[in-house]
Design a protein around this motif. Sequence first.
Motif, PDB file in Angstrom:
ATOM      1  N   GLU A  98      -5.968   4.696   6.060  1.00  8.29           N
ATOM      2  CA  GLU A  98      -6.418   3.540   6.979  1.00  8.29           C
ATOM      3  C   GLU A  98      -6.362   3.879   8.464  1.00  8.29           C
ATOM      4  OE1 GLU A  98      -6.394  -1.136   7.336  1.00  8.29           O
ATOM      5  OE2 GLU A  98      -4.965  -0.417   5.779  1.00  8.29           O
ATOM      6  N   HIS A 114      -9.013   6.361   9.376  1.00  8.18           N
ATOM      7  CA  HIS A 114     -10.419   6.019   9.112  1.00  8.18           C
ATOM      8  C   HIS A 114     -10.849   5.246  10.368  1.00  8.18           C
ATOM      9  CE1 HIS A 114     -10.751   6.775   4.639  1.00  8.18           C
ATOM     10  NE2 HIS A 114     -11.321   7.319   5.132  1.00  8.18           N
ATOM     11  N   THR A 115      -9.831   4.849  11.407  1.00 14.55           N
ATOM     12  CA  THR A 115     -10.295   4.257  12.656  1.00 14.55           C
ATOM     13  C   THR A 115     -10.640   5.185  13.504  1.00 14.55           C
ATOM     14  OG1 THR A 115      -8.127   4.368  13.709  1.00 14.55           O
ATOM     15  CG2 THR A 115      -8.550   2.439  12.418  1.00 14.55           C
ATOM     16  N   HIS A 127       1.278  -4.444   8.568  1.00 10.46           N
ATOM     17  CA  HIS A 127       0.003  -3.917   7.914  1.00 10.46           C
ATOM     18  C   HIS A 127      -0.844  -5.075   7.573  1.00 10.46           C
ATOM     19  CE1 HIS A 127      -2.229  -1.023   5.309  1.00 10.46           C
ATOM     20  NE2 HIS A 127      -2.326  -2.078   4.395  1.00 10.46           N
ATOM     21  N   ALA A 174       0.803  -1.051  -0.108  1.00  9.42           N
ATOM     22  CA  ALA A 174       0.067  -0.054  -0.030  1.00  9.42           C
ATOM     23  C   ALA A 174       0.785   1.410   0.220  1.00  9.42           C
ATOM     24  CB  ALA A 174      -0.994   0.048   1.271  1.00  9.42           C
ATOM     25  N   ALA A 199      -2.102   5.692   1.562  1.00  3.45           N
ATOM     26  CA  ALA A 199      -3.161   4.675   1.930  1.00  3.45           C
ATOM     27  C   ALA A 199      -3.039   3.908   3.201  1.00  3.45           C
ATOM     28  CB  ALA A 199      -3.288   3.482   0.596  1.00  3.45           C
ATOM     29  N   ARG A 200      -1.719   3.875   3.643  1.00  2.26           N
ATOM     30  CA  ARG A 200      -1.718   3.154   5.020  1.00  2.26           C
ATOM     31  C   ARG A 200      -1.940   4.113   6.041  1.00  2.26           C
ATOM     32  NH1 ARG A 200       2.180  -0.864   5.593  1.00  2.26           N
ATOM     33  NH2 ARG A 200       2.931  -0.243   7.666  1.00  2.26           N
TER      34      ARG A 200
END
Length: 207
Positions: free
Chosen positions: A37, A40-41, A207, A29, A33-34
């Motif tokens: 992510e 987004h938590t 990841h 990724a 993107a990492r």
Amino acid sequence: MFEIEGFILAGGASSRMGRDKARLRLGGATFVARIAEALHTITPQVRLVSARPDSAELNLPIVPDLFRECGALGGLHAALKVCRASWAAVVSCDLPFVTGDLLNRLATLAAPEHEAVAPLQADGRVQPLCALYSRTACLARAEELLQAGELRPRVLLQQVRTRFVLPAELDDLSNSDLLFLNINTPADFARAQEIIKQRLESRSLIH
């Protein structure tokens, strides 16, 4: 928990790396993107702060810098300017080992008496580019600093009520030794790739 929006700072020139750090890949990724992510938590809304014309290819809404050529504080100001939540979670794109667990820990420490939440690294230095900022308190101060020619985000943290998070408060998090590993050069990137390889082989997945 307070309402939070997420922002990834990706406006740097990547001059030491020689190519756009935001597009580098670890574990399959991109750095962006990492980090997205992880963000987004704690929030459904994540945007990219960048003046690069090709940033739209990274598939996140783009926020342009308002103070151009003003480094990370300029990017932080741009994030705060468009943020509609009470808090902004801001992460630099060259911190690809930032995790959702880390961001959740920082978010739980935000309180009404604080205007920012920022971790201290193991070397004692503050990490202002993986931190939470109160929009109301920090926006005006960031703008004042930029207008005065001050470009260092840590100065903003010194001038607002910051909850500094000690390394011991993060030691229980998975891969805590990597959370603030900054990837700026090809040698840094090679080291990060080797770390991924070693920890995958030892079944300690990054990841």
